[in-house]
Scaffold this active site. Structure first.
Site, PDB file in Angstrom:
ATOM      1  N   ASP A   1      -2.595  -6.877  15.193  1.00 28.61           N
ATOM      2  CA  ASP A   1      -2.018  -5.530  15.254  1.00 28.61           C
ATOM      3  C   ASP A   1      -2.075  -4.958  16.665  1.00 28.61           C
ATOM      4  O   ASP A   1      -1.270  -4.094  17.022  1.00 28.61           O
ATOM      5  CB  ASP A   1      -2.760  -4.585  14.295  1.00 28.61           C
ATOM      6  CG  ASP A   1      -2.187  -4.622  12.885  1.00 28.61           C
ATOM      7  OD1 ASP A   1      -0.960  -4.750  12.751  1.00 28.61           O
ATOM      8  OD2 ASP A   1      -2.960  -4.530  11.926  1.00 28.61           O
TER       9      ASP A   1
ATOM     10  N   ARG B   1       0.832  -1.197   0.000  1.00 26.68           N
ATOM     11  CA  ARG B   1       0.000   0.000   0.000  1.00 26.68           C
ATOM     12  C   ARG B   1       0.873   1.255   0.000  1.00 26.68           C
ATOM     13  O   ARG B   1       2.080   1.195   0.193  1.00 26.68           O
ATOM     14  CB  ARG B   1      -0.923  -0.006   1.235  1.00 26.68           C
ATOM     15  CG  ARG B   1      -2.009  -1.050   1.191  1.00 26.68           C
ATOM     16  CD  ARG B   1      -2.778  -1.147   2.516  1.00 26.68           C
ATOM     17  NE  ARG B   1      -1.959  -1.727   3.576  1.00 26.68           N
ATOM     18  CZ  ARG B   1      -2.386  -1.931   4.822  1.00 26.68           C
ATOM     19  NH1 ARG B   1      -3.618  -1.575   5.169  1.00 26.68           N
ATOM     20  NH2 ARG B   1      -1.584  -2.495   5.717  1.00 26.68           N
TER      21      ARG B   1
ATOM     22  N   TYR C   1      -1.346   4.580  10.545  1.00 25.58           N
ATOM     23  CA  TYR C   1      -1.683   3.590  11.574  1.00 25.58           C
ATOM     24  C   TYR C   1      -0.486   3.428  12.495  1.00 25.58           C
ATOM     25  O   TYR C   1       0.663   3.344  12.037  1.00 25.58           O
ATOM     26  CB  TYR C   1      -2.016   2.235  10.948  1.00 25.58           C
ATOM     27  CG  TYR C   1      -3.362   2.166  10.258  1.00 25.58           C
ATOM     28  CD1 TYR C   1      -4.540   2.332  10.968  1.00 25.58           C
ATOM     29  CD2 TYR C   1      -3.443   1.911   8.895  1.00 25.58           C
ATOM     30  CE1 TYR C   1      -5.777   2.259  10.341  1.00 25.58           C
ATOM     31  CE2 TYR C   1      -4.664   1.835   8.254  1.00 25.58           C
ATOM     32  CZ  TYR C   1      -5.835   2.013   8.983  1.00 25.58           C
ATOM     33  OH  TYR C   1      -7.042   1.942   8.356  1.00 25.58           O
TER      34      TYR C   1
ATOM     35  N   HIS D   1      -0.969   1.625  16.169  1.00 23.95           N
ATOM     36  CA  HIS D   1      -1.189   0.423  16.996  1.00 23.95           C
ATOM     37  C   HIS D   1      -0.106   0.329  18.081  1.00 23.95           C
ATOM     38  O   HIS D   1       0.672  -0.630  18.131  1.00 23.95           O
ATOM     39  CB  HIS D   1      -1.210  -0.836  16.126  1.00 23.95           C
ATOM     40  CG  HIS D   1      -2.299  -0.859  15.102  1.00 23.95           C
ATOM     41  ND1 HIS D   1      -3.633  -1.001  15.440  1.00 23.95           N
ATOM     42  CD2 HIS D   1      -2.258  -0.751  13.750  1.00 23.95           C
ATOM     43  CE1 HIS D   1      -4.365  -0.991  14.340  1.00 23.95           C
ATOM     44  NE2 HIS D   1      -3.561  -0.831  13.308  1.00 23.95           N
TER      45      HIS D   1
ATOM     46  N   LYS E   1       1.356   1.987   7.263  1.00 19.42           N
ATOM     47  CA  LYS E   1       1.723   1.222   8.453  1.00 19.42           C
ATOM     48  C   LYS E   1       2.624   2.033   9.372  1.00 19.42           C
ATOM     49  O   LYS E   1       3.198   3.061   8.998  1.00 19.42           O
ATOM     50  CB  LYS E   1       2.421  -0.074   8.056  1.00 19.42           C
ATOM     51  CG  LYS E   1       1.483  -1.095   7.423  1.00 19.42           C
ATOM     52  CD  LYS E   1       0.307  -1.452   8.327  1.00 19.42           C
ATOM     53  CE  LYS E   1       0.721  -2.222   9.552  1.00 19.42           C
ATOM     54  NZ  LYS E   1      -0.428  -2.507  10.455  1.00 19.42           N
TER      55      LYS E   1
ATOM     56  N   GLU F   1      -6.169   4.688  13.644  1.00 17.64           N
ATOM     57  CA  GLU F   1      -7.069   3.716  14.289  1.00 17.64           C
ATOM     58  C   GLU F   1      -7.801   4.247  15.507  1.00 17.64           C
ATOM     59  O   GLU F   1      -8.706   3.576  16.017  1.00 17.64           O
ATOM     60  CB  GLU F   1      -6.305   2.435  14.659  1.00 17.64           C
ATOM     61  CG  GLU F   1      -5.352   2.554  15.838  1.00 17.64           C
ATOM     62  CD  GLU F   1      -3.964   3.021  15.448  1.00 17.64           C
ATOM     63  OE1 GLU F   1      -3.073   3.010  16.316  1.00 17.64           O
ATOM     64  OE2 GLU F   1      -3.752   3.421  14.268  1.00 17.64           O
TER      65      GLU F   1
END
Length: 372
Positions: free
Chosen positions: A270, A15, A94, A96, A75, A118
Site C-alpha cells: 500500500d 469491506r 485510508y 496511502h 479504501k 493511516e
C-alpha cells in the site's frame, strides 16, 4: 451532518465504511446516514439491516457524493469516485498517498478535506486506525504465503510447519512492528522456523520476551538481511514509515539469489512495497513470478476477510467520525492533535509532510489550514 457510505469498488474489496451498528450510533447522535445499495453485502449486512439502523438507502454512488457532507470509506477512492468529490467535502478513509501521485493530484484538484486513517496517531505514538488492519494483514500474510508455497501455486512445495522427520519452512519477517509481530505469531503457531529482523532494540527485546525460543530476533543490517533472505522459504515484508513510501530493502539481485520457488509477501505494498520487484496485485490475480520467486502483493489483503476487518476497523474509526460530525472537521481537528495528524490534503494543499516530500508538493502545515 449528512454522512455518505458508498459501495467499495476496488477489485475484490468487500469491506464497507460503516457497519449498521455504527450507523445506529451516528443516528443516535443526531446525524443522518445515506448508504449506497448493496454496500454492506460483503459483510452480510443487507440494505434492510441498514434501514433498521436508521440509514437511508440510495441507488447510486453519484447521489452519495452529491449529497453527503462527509464520505466514509475503507479504501482510497478510485478515479471515478475522485471525480465526484467537491470542494470542502470531507473524505475519511485510508489514502496511502505517498506512492500514488495520480490519486494525490486528483484529491488536490478536488479541494476536498481528506483525512487518512493511516496517519492518525495516539498518545503512545502509535497508529491506532491502521493497527487493526495491520493485525489482519500480518496474520493473513502467513496464510497467503503458506498457500503460495504449495507446488500447485508455483512455490517450493514446502509445508510451513513440516512434519516429524522433515524440517519446517524457514520464515523471515522483515520488521517487528504490528504487522511483523502478528505474522510471526501465526508462523510460530504453525511451527515454522521463524526469524524476525528489526533495527529497534526495544522492539527486538519485546519480541524475544514474547516468543522466547520459538522465534529468533536479529538486528537488521544489510549483511544479516541478505543472509536470512537467501536462506528463506517465505519472506514477509512488514516495514512501515508512517505516511511515506516504504523503503526498498530487498534488491532485485537479492531476489534472484533466493531459493527457486521461494515466496515473498509484501504487506507494505500500500505504501509502494519494500521489495524492489514488488508491484500491486489483486485478490483476482494475487501472485506473479520474478525469475523463480513467487510474489504476493495484494494491496487490500484485509478485504478478503471483510466482516472481521470491517468490524475491527469501525471499532477505532467511529469515535473520530462522531467527533468530526459533531463538531465539524475544523473544530474536531483543533481539539485533537492526533486526529489532526490524519489531515493529508485540504483545499488544494498537501498537509502531510512526508507525502509532500515524496511527491514534490509544497508542504502546508495542518495548523495553517486550521487557523485560516
Amino acid at each position: 451532518m449528512l454522512i455518505g457510505v458508498p459501495k467499495e469498488i476496488k477489485n475484490h474489496e468487500y469491506r464497507v465504511g460503516l457497519t449498521p451498528e455504527s450507523v445506529a450510533e451516528l443516528n443516535a447522535h443526531g446525524h443522518n446516514v445515506i448508504v449506497e445499495t448493496a454496500a454492506g453485502d460483503g459483510i452480510g449486512a443487507e440494505d434492510s439491516v441498514y434501514l433498521g439502523a436508521g440509514a437511508e438507502i440510495v441507488a447510486t454512488a453519484d447521489e452519495i457524493f452529491a449529497r453527503a457532507d462527509m464520505i466514509v470509506k475503507v479504501k482510497e477512492p478510485q478515479a471515478s469516485a475522485r471525480a465526484k468529490l467537491r470542494e470542502g467535502q470531507i473524505l475519511y478513509t485510508y489514502l496511502h498517498l505517498a506512492p500514488d501521485p495520480e490519486q494525490t493530484r486528483d484529491l488536490v484538484e478536488s479541494g476536498a478535506v481528506c483525512i487518512a486513517y493511516e496517519t492518525v496517531t495516539d498518545r503512545a505514538g502509535g497508529l491506532p486506525l491502521l493497527k487493526p488492519m495491520s493485525q489482519v494483514a500480518g496474520r493473513m500474510s502467513i496464510q497467503a504465503g503458506a498457500t503460495a508455497l504449495e507446488k500447485a501455486h508455483g512455490g517450493r512445495g514446502v509445508l510451513l510447519g513440516g512434519v516429524p522427520g522433515v524440517k519446517p519452512a524457514q520464515v523471515v519477517v522483515i520488521g517487528g512492528g504490528v504487522v511483523g509481530f502478528n505474522a510471526a505469531q501465526m508462523a510460530v503457531g504453525m511451527h515454522a522456523d521463524v526469524t524476525i529482523l528489526d533495527r529497534n532494540p526495544n522492539a527486538l527485546e519485546k519480541l524475544e520476551n514474547h516468543f522466547e525460543a520459538s522465534a529468533t530476533g536479529i538486528h537488521s543490517t544489510q549483511a544479516a538481511l541478505a543472509e536470512e533472505v537467501r536462506a528463506a522459504d517465505l519472506v514477509i515484508g512488514a516495514v512501515l514509515i508512517p505516511g511515506a513510501a516504504a523503503p526498498k530493502l530487498v534488491s532485485e539481485q537479492l531476489i534472484s539469489a533466493m531459493k527457486p520457488g521461494a515466496v515473498v509477501v509484501d504487506v507494505a505494498i500500500d505504501q509502494g512495497g519494500c521489495f524492489a520487484t514488488s508491484k500491486a496485485t489483486t485478490h483476482a490475480e494475487p501472485t506473479y513470478r520474478v525469475g523463480d520467486v513467487v510474489h504476493y502483493c495484494v494491496a487490500n489483503m484485509p478485504g478478503a476477510v471483510a466482516r472481521t476487518s470491517t468490524y475491527a476497523l469501525n471499532n477505532v474509526t467511529l469515535q473520530h467520525a462522531l467527533a468530526i460530525a459533531g463538531k465539524g472537521w475544523k473544530a474536531a481537528l483543533q481539539a485533537d492533535a492526533h486526529l489532526a495528524n490524519g489531515l493529508n490534503v485540504a483545499f488544494g494543499k498537501v498537509t502531510y509532510e512526508a507525502v509532500a516530500h515524496d511527491l514534490g508538493y509544497d508542504y502546508v502545515s495542518t495548523q495553517s489550514i486550521l487557523t485560516t
